[in-house]
Motif scaffolding. Structure first.
Motif, PDB file in Angstrom:
ATOM      1  N   PHE A 200      -6.127  35.999  -0.985  1.00  0.00           N
ATOM      2  CA  PHE A 200      -6.052  34.673  -1.576  1.00  0.00           C
ATOM      3  C   PHE A 200      -6.396  33.643  -0.499  1.00  0.00           C
ATOM      4  O   PHE A 200      -6.146  33.864   0.685  1.00  0.00           O
ATOM      5  N   THR A 201      -6.961  32.519  -0.898  1.00  0.00           N
ATOM      6  CA  THR A 201      -7.359  31.490   0.059  1.00  0.00           C
ATOM      7  C   THR A 201      -6.805  30.129  -0.344  1.00  0.00           C
ATOM      8  O   THR A 201      -6.719  29.808  -1.529  1.00  0.00           O
ATOM      9  N   ARG A 202      -6.441  29.341   0.669  1.00  0.00           N
ATOM     10  CA  ARG A 202      -6.021  27.956   0.487  1.00  0.00           C
ATOM     11  C   ARG A 202      -6.474  27.157   1.709  1.00  0.00           C
ATOM     12  O   ARG A 202      -6.717  27.724   2.772  1.00  0.00           O
ATOM     13  N   GLU A 203      -6.547  25.829   1.542  1.00  0.00           N
ATOM     14  CA  GLU A 203      -6.868  24.939   2.668  1.00  0.00           C
ATOM     15  C   GLU A 203      -5.591  24.322   3.204  1.00  0.00           C
ATOM     16  O   GLU A 203      -4.723  23.876   2.452  1.00  0.00           O
ATOM     17  N   LEU A 204      -5.457  24.286   4.532  1.00  0.00           N
ATOM     18  CA  LEU A 204      -4.327  23.629   5.191  1.00  0.00           C
ATOM     19  C   LEU A 204      -4.792  23.102   6.543  1.00  0.00           C
ATOM     20  O   LEU A 204      -5.437  23.841   7.303  1.00  0.00           O
ATOM     21  N   TRP A 205      -4.489  21.831   6.820  1.00  0.00           N
ATOM     22  CA  TRP A 205      -4.868  21.180   8.078  1.00  0.00           C
ATOM     23  C   TRP A 205      -6.386  21.235   8.315  1.00  0.00           C
ATOM     24  O   TRP A 205      -6.858  21.346   9.442  1.00  0.00           O
ATOM     25  N   GLY A 206      -7.147  21.164   7.233  1.00  0.00           N
ATOM     26  CA  GLY A 206      -8.588  21.157   7.361  1.00  0.00           C
ATOM     27  C   GLY A 206      -9.200  22.499   7.708  1.00  0.00           C
ATOM     28  O   GLY A 206     -10.358  22.573   8.140  1.00  0.00           O
ATOM     29  N   ARG A 207      -8.455  23.578   7.470  1.00  0.00           N
ATOM     30  CA  ARG A 207      -8.941  24.932   7.742  1.00  0.00           C
ATOM     31  C   ARG A 207      -8.682  25.825   6.533  1.00  0.00           C
ATOM     32  O   ARG A 207      -7.730  25.609   5.775  1.00  0.00           O
ATOM     33  N   HIS A 208      -9.520  26.838   6.370  1.00  0.00           N
ATOM     34  CA  HIS A 208      -9.243  27.877   5.383  1.00  0.00           C
ATOM     35  C   HIS A 208      -8.138  28.788   5.920  1.00  0.00           C
ATOM     36  O   HIS A 208      -8.133  29.151   7.091  1.00  0.00           O
ATOM     37  N   TRP A 209      -7.213  29.160   5.034  1.00  0.00           N
ATOM     38  CA  TRP A 209      -6.208  30.171   5.341  1.00  0.00           C
ATOM     39  C   TRP A 209      -6.362  31.296   4.322  1.00  0.00           C
ATOM     40  O   TRP A 209      -6.559  31.041   3.126  1.00  0.00           O
ATOM     41  N   VAL A 210      -6.282  32.514   4.791  1.00  0.00           N
ATOM     42  CA  VAL A 210      -6.502  33.695   3.952  1.00  0.00           C
ATOM     43  C   VAL A 210      -5.301  34.626   4.086  1.00  0.00           C
ATOM     44  O   VAL A 210      -4.769  34.820   5.188  1.00  0.00           O
ATOM     45  N   PHE A 211      -4.884  35.220   2.946  1.00  0.00           N
ATOM     46  CA  PHE A 211      -3.660  36.023   2.925  1.00  0.00           C
ATOM     47  C   PHE A 211      -3.848  37.249   2.039  1.00  0.00           C
ATOM     48  O   PHE A 211      -4.432  37.166   0.954  1.00  0.00           O
ATOM     49  N   ALA A 212      -3.335  38.391   2.507  1.00  0.00           N
ATOM     50  CA  ALA A 212      -3.289  39.616   1.703  1.00  0.00           C
ATOM     51  C   ALA A 212      -1.955  40.304   1.957  1.00  0.00           C
ATOM     52  O   ALA A 212      -1.446  40.294   3.087  1.00  0.00           O
ATOM     53  N   HIS A 213      -1.408  40.934   0.926  1.00  0.00           N
ATOM     54  CA  HIS A 213      -0.048  41.481   0.985  1.00  0.00           C
ATOM     55  C   HIS A 213      -0.004  42.894   0.423  1.00  0.00           C
ATOM     56  O   HIS A 213      -0.678  43.212  -0.549  1.00  0.00           O
ATOM     57  N   ASN A 214       0.816  43.709   1.036  1.00  0.00           N
ATOM     58  CA  ASN A 214       1.109  45.051   0.554  1.00  0.00           C
ATOM     59  C   ASN A 214       2.621  45.155   0.383  1.00  0.00           C
ATOM     60  O   ASN A 214       3.367  44.937   1.342  1.00  0.00           O
ATOM     61  N   GLY A 215       3.063  45.482  -0.831  1.00  0.00           N
ATOM     62  CA  GLY A 215       4.484  45.628  -1.083  1.00  0.00           C
ATOM     63  C   GLY A 215       4.887  44.937  -2.377  1.00  0.00           C
ATOM     64  O   GLY A 215       4.056  44.382  -3.093  1.00  0.00           O
ATOM     65  N   ASP A 216       6.174  44.969  -2.675  1.00  0.00           N
ATOM     66  CA  ASP A 216       6.728  44.321  -3.872  1.00  0.00           C
ATOM     67  C   ASP A 216       7.855  43.385  -3.458  1.00  0.00           C
ATOM     68  O   ASP A 216       8.689  43.732  -2.611  1.00  0.00           O
ATOM     69  N   LEU A 217       7.888  42.209  -4.093  1.00  0.00           N
ATOM     70  CA  LEU A 217       8.937  41.208  -3.854  1.00  0.00           C
ATOM     71  C   LEU A 217       9.552  40.838  -5.206  1.00  0.00           C
ATOM     72  O   LEU A 217       9.367  39.724  -5.707  1.00  0.00           O
ATOM     73  N   PRO A 218      10.274  41.757  -5.818  1.00  0.00           N
ATOM     74  CA  PRO A 218      10.696  41.580  -7.210  1.00  0.00           C
ATOM     75  C   PRO A 218      11.652  40.423  -7.443  1.00  0.00           C
ATOM     76  O   PRO A 218      11.710  39.888  -8.559  1.00  0.00           O
ATOM     77  N   THR A 219      12.404  39.989  -6.428  1.00  0.00           N
ATOM     78  CA  THR A 219      13.380  38.924  -6.639  1.00  0.00           C
ATOM     79  C   THR A 219      12.904  37.578  -6.096  1.00  0.00           C
ATOM     80  O   THR A 219      13.653  36.605  -6.115  1.00  0.00           O
ATOM     81  N   LEU A 220      11.668  37.504  -5.629  1.00  0.00           N
ATOM     82  CA  LEU A 220      11.156  36.252  -5.082  1.00  0.00           C
ATOM     83  C   LEU A 220      10.804  35.281  -6.199  1.00  0.00           C
ATOM     84  O   LEU A 220       9.994  35.589  -7.082  1.00  0.00           O
ATOM     85  N   LYS A 221      11.386  34.107  -6.165  1.00  0.00           N
ATOM     86  CA  LYS A 221      11.101  33.067  -7.155  1.00  0.00           C
ATOM     87  C   LYS A 221      10.009  32.150  -6.621  1.00  0.00           C
ATOM     88  O   LYS A 221       9.748  32.081  -5.426  1.00  0.00           O
TER      89      LYS A 221
END
Length: 267
Positions: free
Chosen positions: A94-115
């Motif tokens: 997934f990608t988002r912009e922050l402080w004038g830069r692209h940020w990229v994120f990928a995750h492995n796992g489950d977070l079933p209780t995360l709201k």
């Protein structure tokens, strides 16, 4: 669960060799066949490819394997769907912009209780817990440092605290990059290798392919490869410990001293 692949290096490098073995795990040598994605940082830009087809048979993945895009930071992911249906909107990274830069994120796992938490600047497009966690990190970083990106000695402890809080909701292996650094958090399983002079040959586990990096690299080149499990069977990979957050820059993990001054590991 899903699998992760990252690259951080001190000069533009292609990831074709590692991506060849990684792709095979998306429906050929393993069952991570619910989509895949890869992001390449090139200067201030970020080139992202996503597909909800298995990477082992994806025509887009074939293009990436054969097209040597050179980058200093790469984040890749193959998906085994758990939370959120199979679909392009749920493919990492997934990608988002922050402080004038692209940020990229990928995750492995489950977070079933995360709201999702309170609504902020960053909101999810898909239905995964992974994107929810990414937006939470981005919102909190923006709130903490609203004007500009802080120096690493200020950013790292804040990100570490956020990471620990999110990891309390389940399994939280992730790769996060701003194009200069690659943040790597291990919750259960991640490893890495640093390739530098003197280079040697490497053989993939998932494909019968060998590359002699001595023929391709210069003595100044240095490349760190991060993966869920080892990609080669004739190299020594370093296991990242559960709960450990690493930062890679110029192909090496940074070392943080007690006063938070950071320097590159001499590895």
């Amino acid at each position: 669960m899903c699998q992760l692949l990252g690259m951080n290096c001190n000069g533009p490098t292609d990831i074709c060799f590692s991506f060849e073995g990684f792709c095979a795990r998306g429906g050929k040598t393993d069952d991570h066949k619910d989509g895949w994605g890869i992001a390449f940082f090139e200067g201030a830009a970020c080139r992202v490819f996503l597909d909800d087809k298995p990477s082992a048979t994806s025509a887009i993945a074939k293009l990436i394997r054969e097209y040597p895009i050179k980058s200093t930071n790469v984040v890749a992911h193959i998906r085994k769907a758990t939370i959120g249906p199979v679909g392009l909107e749920n493919c990492h990274p997934f990608t988002r912009e922050l402080w004038g830069r692209h940020w990229v994120f990928a995750h492995n796992g489950d977070l079933p209780t995360l709201k999702s938490g309170s609504l902020g600047t960053y909101r999810s497009v898909g239905q995964t817990d992974s994107e929810r966690a990414f937006c939470l990190i981005m919102n909190q970083l923006r709130d903490k440092f609203p004007q500009q990106q802080p120096p690493m000695e200020e950013l790292f402890p804040v990100l570490q605290e956020m990471t620990q809080a999110i990891a309390s909701h389940g399994i939280f292996n992730y790769l996060l990059s701003d194009g200069k650094h690659l943040f790597v958090h291990c919750s259960t399983k991640l490893c890495y290798i640093v390739r530098q002079s003197p280079f040697a040959a490497a053989h993939l586990i998932d494909e019968d392919l060998t590359v002699d990096f001595q023929e391709l690299a210069t003595p100044c080149d240095r490349v760190a490869i991060i993966a869920t499990t080892c990609l080669t069977d004739n190299e020594t990979w370093t296991t990242i410990q559960p709960g450990e957050l690493l930062v890679f820059q110029d192909g090496l993990p940074l070392i943080f001293q007690d006063d938070w001054a950071c320097k590159v590991s001499r590895y």
